[in-house]
Design a protein around this motif. Structure first.
Motif, PDB file in Angstrom:
ATOM      1  N   LEU A  10       0.816  -1.207   0.000  1.00 42.58           N
ATOM      2  CA  LEU A  10       0.000   0.000   0.000  1.00 42.58           C
ATOM      3  C   LEU A  10       0.853   1.262   0.000  1.00 42.58           C
ATOM      4  CD1 LEU A  10      -2.850   1.299   0.430  1.00 42.58           C
ATOM      5  CD2 LEU A  10      -2.414   1.078   2.891  1.00 42.58           C
ATOM      6  N   CYS A  11       0.459   2.238  -0.827  1.00 42.43           N
ATOM      7  CA  CYS A  11       1.075   3.569  -0.824  1.00 42.43           C
ATOM      8  C   CYS A  11       0.146   4.555  -0.120  1.00 42.43           C
ATOM      9  CB  CYS A  11       1.326   4.060  -2.250  1.00 42.43           C
ATOM     10  SG  CYS A  11       2.593   3.151  -3.143  1.00 42.43           S
ATOM     11  N   THR A  12       0.732   5.430   0.700  1.00 46.50           N
ATOM     12  CA  THR A  12      -0.046   6.478   1.362  1.00 46.50           C
ATOM     13  C   THR A  12       0.673   7.805   1.174  1.00 46.50           C
ATOM     14  OG1 THR A  12       1.084   6.154   3.482  1.00 46.50           O
ATOM     15  CG2 THR A  12      -0.908   4.858   3.096  1.00 46.50           C
ATOM     16  N   PRO A  13      -0.063   8.901   1.025  1.00 46.98           N
ATOM     17  CA  PRO A  13       0.562  10.211   0.786  1.00 46.98           C
ATOM     18  C   PRO A  13       1.496  10.651   1.907  1.00 46.98           C
ATOM     19  CG  PRO A  13      -1.774  10.274   0.247  1.00 46.98           C
ATOM     20  CD  PRO A  13      -1.528   8.960   0.923  1.00 46.98           C
ATOM     21  N   ALA A  14       1.240  10.212   3.138  1.00 43.27           N
ATOM     22  CA  ALA A  14       2.077  10.630   4.257  1.00 43.27           C
ATOM     23  C   ALA A  14       3.447   9.968   4.218  1.00 43.27           C
ATOM     24  CB  ALA A  14       1.386  10.303   5.583  1.00 43.27           C
ATOM     25  N   ARG A  15       3.531   8.776   3.640  1.00 41.59           N
ATOM     26  CA  ARG A  15       4.774   8.005   3.652  1.00 41.59           C
ATOM     27  C   ARG A  15       5.475   7.958   2.296  1.00 41.59           C
ATOM     28  NH1 ARG A  15       5.426   4.363   7.945  1.00 41.59           N
ATOM     29  NH2 ARG A  15       3.733   4.372   9.457  1.00 41.59           N
ATOM     30  N   ASN A  16       4.713   8.149   1.235  1.00 40.24           N
ATOM     31  CA  ASN A  16       5.258   7.866  -0.094  1.00 40.24           C
ATOM     32  C   ASN A  16       5.016   9.006  -1.066  1.00 40.24           C
ATOM     33  OD1 ASN A  16       3.659   4.905   0.711  1.00 40.24           O
ATOM     34  ND2 ASN A  16       5.890   4.994   0.612  1.00 40.24           N
ATOM     35  N   TYR A  17       5.940   9.154  -2.024  1.00 33.36           N
ATOM     36  CA  TYR A  17       5.692   9.996  -3.183  1.00 33.36           C
ATOM     37  C   TYR A  17       4.752   9.217  -4.088  1.00 33.36           C
ATOM     38  CZ  TYR A  17       9.794  12.483  -1.489  1.00 33.36           C
ATOM     39  OH  TYR A  17      10.684  13.176  -0.703  1.00 33.36           O
ATOM     40  N   MET A  18       3.629   9.804  -4.422  1.00 39.52           N
ATOM     41  CA  MET A  18       2.648   9.074  -5.222  1.00 39.52           C
ATOM     42  C   MET A  18       1.799  10.032  -6.049  1.00 39.52           C
ATOM     43  SD  MET A  18       0.017   7.804  -2.212  1.00 39.52           S
ATOM     44  CE  MET A  18      -1.254   7.241  -3.378  1.00 39.52           C
ATOM     45  N   VAL A  19       1.264   9.478  -7.098  1.00 40.47           N
ATOM     46  CA  VAL A  19       0.363  10.224  -7.971  1.00 40.47           C
ATOM     47  C   VAL A  19      -0.941  10.511  -7.217  1.00 40.47           C
ATOM     48  CG1 VAL A  19      -1.090   9.968 -10.030  1.00 40.47           C
ATOM     49  CG2 VAL A  19       1.336   9.352 -10.117  1.00 40.47           C
ATOM     50  N   ASP A  20      -1.505  11.663  -7.424  1.00 36.29           N
ATOM     51  CA  ASP A  20      -2.802  12.011  -6.840  1.00 36.29           C
ATOM     52  C   ASP A  20      -3.893  11.219  -7.560  1.00 36.29           C
ATOM     53  OD1 ASP A  20      -5.051  13.111  -5.757  1.00 36.29           O
ATOM     54  OD2 ASP A  20      -4.746  15.123  -6.566  1.00 36.29           O
ATOM     55  N   ILE A  21      -4.493  10.256  -6.856  1.00 40.96           N
ATOM     56  CA  ILE A  21      -5.513   9.410  -7.477  1.00 40.96           C
ATOM     57  C   ILE A  21      -6.926   9.815  -7.058  1.00 40.96           C
ATOM     58  CG2 ILE A  21      -3.964   7.443  -7.731  1.00 40.96           C
ATOM     59  CD1 ILE A  21      -5.254   6.197  -5.249  1.00 40.96           C
ATOM     60  N   SER A  22      -7.055  10.967  -6.412  1.00 37.05           N
ATOM     61  CA  SER A  22      -8.373  11.380  -5.921  1.00 37.05           C
ATOM     62  C   SER A  22      -9.380  11.524  -7.059  1.00 37.05           C
ATOM     63  CB  SER A  22      -8.271  12.690  -5.141  1.00 37.05           C
ATOM     64  OG  SER A  22      -7.753  13.731  -5.954  1.00 37.05           O
TER      65      SER A  22
END
Length: 527
Positions: A10-22
């Motif tokens: 799992l990726c989470t915005p607090a821990r990981n650089y990730m694409v905004d999937i909202s």
């Protein structure tokens, strides 16, 4: 907490650089949850399904009761019988949901504790019906990793019950939506049980709506993730250029994008100088990352190898596309195409079937070539003399072609035309592989790959070489090829380009010749 690029779980915005999937989550809610659809999210391995499902569950919890299950965490013995499955499923609901209407928690607990008079699927679904009827909020069921249960008869019976209650929804309460996620499309369950079978399906899930939300990353998506990283680390990277390179090589496959970023980010630490940070995210470092991801094993490529072994006709199709320039019209009901898409190996482009991204192409070329190279004299010849092709850290492409012509004439002079036409390009790539291995990459320009010609782009330590490989079809066709090569040289800002022709004319003149066209130099090799 320092954020990282993540490729496991799992990726989470607090821990990981990730694409905004909202935006994708909102699209799923708008198009599938609000209308009450039951659907499947079947995507290839490591395509971001779990991250998407968890983001969706969090979004829904304000308006719905969400049961978010992962069948990988359910003991395999739970699928041994109906009774054990009912107990395990009821326990998962109890663990996921905090409060229940009066009497529901007691009914579910009786399944778990074994005190229920009947522990059947009918009894379980009657309890679910009572629960959905008594609660003010709709209940959404999410099950991730359904693959771990999809070859089990109890699970098929469970799907049949879901289907029956879905069809009765106008008369009785039921789940607002049901989402099943995994690699395998539920309608291909029988294919998973017996991969070699050619006909027949075993699916009680024909009520599922088609899921059309694009879960891959666009170049803009990738850029937004890199900007998060750049804000933290100030590398001075050209975000637009690197995001475009990442997209060009991966077609937005989430694992591949994140893994390439993860490799490049390793070189950046708190002690890195500004120059070191810039190099870590430059084009040469990107090519190094590509070489590493293709060369080193990972779970995604391990799975690819296994799937090609399980589905030999799919493997045959991919081989034909890559090495023989075969064209296949895109028909989603074709079994090989369906399976190839499901595993993420194939996609549609302009009505034709193609390999889904450049990284997969490179890996597949290497995989197929590795099956041949130990038996070919061409590989041995190139491997034994590879040091002569590198001078001052630069690839001597003209010498590569010259030696290829010599070895080809020596080894394949007696081969028939059909063999050469089917295998010529494969033989050249086998010859090329040990020469650039370790310091260079190559890929095939898909727009020009066909039965007559193929363009190979080689990147060796940041220097690009373009080679057009073609089957000889006369002077006029050859001139068109030269013009096409000149266009590529212009695109890549190159002054020298290369052509390799497989000529079946008995009066041909083999060897190397150089042509000057304006300011450009073409080196043509004929075998």
């Amino acid at each position: 907490m320092q954020r990282t690029f993540n490729v496991t779980g799992l990726c989470t915005p607090a821990r990981n650089y990730m694409v905004d999937i909202s935006g994708k989550v909102e699209q799923i809610v708008r198009e599938y949850i609000l209308p009450g659809k039951y659907f499947t999210i079947n995507r290839a391995r490591q395509f971001g399904k779990t991250t998407m499902l968890n983001a969706l569950a969090e979004y829904l919890r304000t308006e719905y009761i969400v049961v978010n299950l992962d069948f990988q965490t359910v003991d395999a013995l739970s699928f041994k019988s109906t009774e054990t499955f009912v107990a395990a499923f009821a326990e998962e609901i109890l663990d996921n949901v905090g409060t229940f209407p009066e009497g529901i928690e007691e009914q579910l607990s009786s399944f778990v504790e074994g005190t229920a008079r009947i522990r059947s699927l009918n009894a379980l679904f009657r309890t679910i019906k009572d629960w959905c009827g008594k609660t003010e909020k709709g209940v959404v069921l999410i099950i991730d990793e359904v693959d771990s249960a999809s070859n089990n008869q109890v699970f098929l019976d469970f799907l049949s019950q879901l289907r029956a209650y879905y069809l009765k929804r106008p008369q009785i309460p039921a789940f607002q939506s049901v989402i099943l996620a995994g690699v395998y499309d539920i309608k291909n369950l029988k294919k998973k049980i017996r991969p070699g079978e050619e006909t027949g399906y075993n699916s009680p899930w024909n009520i599922a709506a088609d899921f059309t939300v694009d879960m891959s990353f666009s170049a803009d998506d990738i850029a937004s993730m890199l900007l998060q990283y750049e804000t933290d680390w100030n590398t001075g990277m050209d975000v637009e250029k690197i995001s475009r390179l990442l997209y060009d090589y991966t077609s937005g496959y989430p694992f591949l994008v994140s893994r390439l970023c993860q490799i490049m980010a390793r070189a950046v630490t708190g002690d890195s100088s500004k120059a070191e940070r810039a190099r870590a995210w430059g084009e040469e470092a990107f090519q190094d990352a590509v070489r590493e991801i293709v060369k080193k094993p990972n779970m995604l490529f391990d799975d690819m190898t296994k799937k090609l072994a399980d589905y030999p006709k799919l493997k045959e199709m991919i081989y034909g596309i890559l090495f023989q320039g075969k064209k296949y019209s895109y028909e989603p009901e074709n079994e090989r195409i369906r399976i190839g898409e499901m595993f993420g190996f194939l996609k549609e482009r302009d009505g034709q079937v193609c390999v889904s991204n450049r990284i997969f192409e490179m890996k597949l070329y290497n995989l197929f070539l590795s099956e041949d190279e130990t038996e070919t004299r061409m590989f041995t010849a190139a491997d034994s003399e590879k040091s002569q092709f590198i001078r001052g850290g630069h690839l001597q492409m003209e010498l590569v072609l010259q030696k290829f012509c010599e070895y080809f004439e020596e080894i394949y002079s007696d081969a028939d035309d059909t063999f050469i036409e089917d295998n010529g390009r494969r033989i050249f790539l086998i010859f090329l592989k040990p020469i650039i291995n370790g310091s260079g990459n190559y890929y095939i320009e898909t727009r020009t790959r066909n039965m007559k010609r193929t363009d190979v782009i080689i990147d060796y330590r940041g220097v690009q070489h373009v080679i057009e490989m073609k089957i000889w079809h006369g002077q006029e066709y050859n001139r068109r090829g030269e013009n096409q090569l000149l266009e590529y040289m212009e695109y890549y800002h190159l002054d020298k380009g290369y052509m390799l022709s497989f000529n079946f004319n008995r009066e041909k003149e083999t060897g190397i010749r150089t042509i000057q066209i304006g300011s450009k130099v073409l080196v043509e090799a004929v075998v």
